[in-house]
Design a protein around this motif. Structure first.
Motif, short mmCIF file in Angstrom:
data_model
loop_
_atom_site.label_atom_id
_atom_site.label_comp_id
_atom_site.label_asym_id
_atom_site.label_seq_id
_atom_site.Cartn_x
_atom_site.Cartn_y
_atom_site.Cartn_z
N CYS A 31 0.83 -1.21 0.00
CA CYS A 31 0.00 0.00 0.00
C CYS A 31 0.86 1.25 0.00
O CYS A 31 0.60 2.20 -0.74
N ARG A 32 1.92 1.25 0.80
CA ARG A 32 2.83 2.40 0.83
C ARG A 32 3.52 2.58 -0.52
O ARG A 32 3.70 3.70 -0.98
N ARG A 33 3.91 1.48 -1.13
CA ARG A 33 4.57 1.54 -2.43
C ARG A 33 3.65 2.19 -3.45
O ARG A 33 4.06 3.07 -4.21
N ARG A 34 2.40 1.79 -3.43
CA ARG A 34 1.44 2.36 -4.39
C ARG A 34 1.15 3.82 -4.11
O ARG A 34 1.03 4.61 -5.04
N LEU A 35 1.04 4.17 -2.85
CA LEU A 35 0.75 5.56 -2.51
C LEU A 35 1.93 6.48 -2.80
O LEU A 35 1.75 7.63 -3.19
N SER A 36 3.13 5.98 -2.61
CA SER A 36 4.30 6.84 -2.81
C SER A 36 4.77 6.88 -4.26
O SER A 36 5.48 7.79 -4.65
N GLY A 37 4.35 5.91 -5.06
CA GLY A 37 4.80 5.84 -6.44
C GLY A 37 3.86 6.52 -7.40
O GLY A 37 2.86 7.14 -7.03
N LEU A 38 4.20 6.43 -8.64
CA LEU A 38 3.37 7.04 -9.69
C LEU A 38 2.15 6.20 -10.02
O LEU A 38 1.35 6.59 -10.87
N GLU A 39 2.00 5.06 -9.36
CA GLU A 39 0.86 4.20 -9.64
C GLU A 39 -0.44 4.76 -9.08
O GLU A 39 -1.51 4.24 -9.34
N CYS A 40 -0.35 5.78 -8.28
CA CYS A 40 -1.53 6.36 -7.64
C CYS A 40 -2.28 7.19 -8.68
O CYS A 40 -1.96 8.33 -8.93
N GLN A 41 -3.29 6.62 -9.29
CA GLN A 41 -4.01 7.28 -10.37
C GLN A 41 -5.21 8.10 -9.86
O GLN A 41 -5.71 8.95 -10.56
N SER A 42 -5.66 7.82 -8.67
CA SER A 42 -6.83 8.49 -8.13
C SER A 42 -6.47 9.88 -7.64
O SER A 42 -5.59 10.04 -6.80
N ARG A 43 -7.17 10.89 -8.13
CA ARG A 43 -6.92 12.26 -7.66
C ARG A 43 -7.28 12.39 -6.18
O ARG A 43 -6.64 13.14 -5.44
N TYR A 44 -8.29 11.65 -5.76
CA TYR A 44 -8.67 11.67 -4.35
C TYR A 44 -7.53 11.14 -3.49
O TYR A 44 -7.16 11.75 -2.49
N LEU A 45 -6.93 10.01 -3.88
CA LEU A 45 -5.83 9.45 -3.10
C LEU A 45 -4.61 10.34 -3.15
O LEU A 45 -3.88 10.47 -2.17
#
Length: 70
Positions: A31-45
């Protein structure tokens, strides 16, 4: 450290678990990897992550110094 609790549906949870296994990470680390990386596509997130970072920086700024004033 702040603790963040989120609710996710079963399908998303299973996807996160699978990705964690593939990357040899814990669920939290994935989860941290996704949130800190460019994989976070959701503007809300992205906005939530920015807010959490700002809160952490503000907390560090307000924390008393470890060195006493003489």
């Amino acid at each position: 450290m702040h603790r963040l609790t989120i609710e996710v549906d079963r399908q998303l949870y299973q996807q996160l678990e699978h990705a964690a296994q593939v990357h040899h990470l814990s669920l939290e680390a994935e989860c941290r990897r996704r949130l800190s990386g460019l994989e976070c596509q959701s503007r809300y997130l992205q906005a939530l992550l920015a807010e959490l970072r700002a809160d952490a920086e503000e907390e560090q700024w307000r924390a008393p110094d470890d060195h006493p004033v003489v």
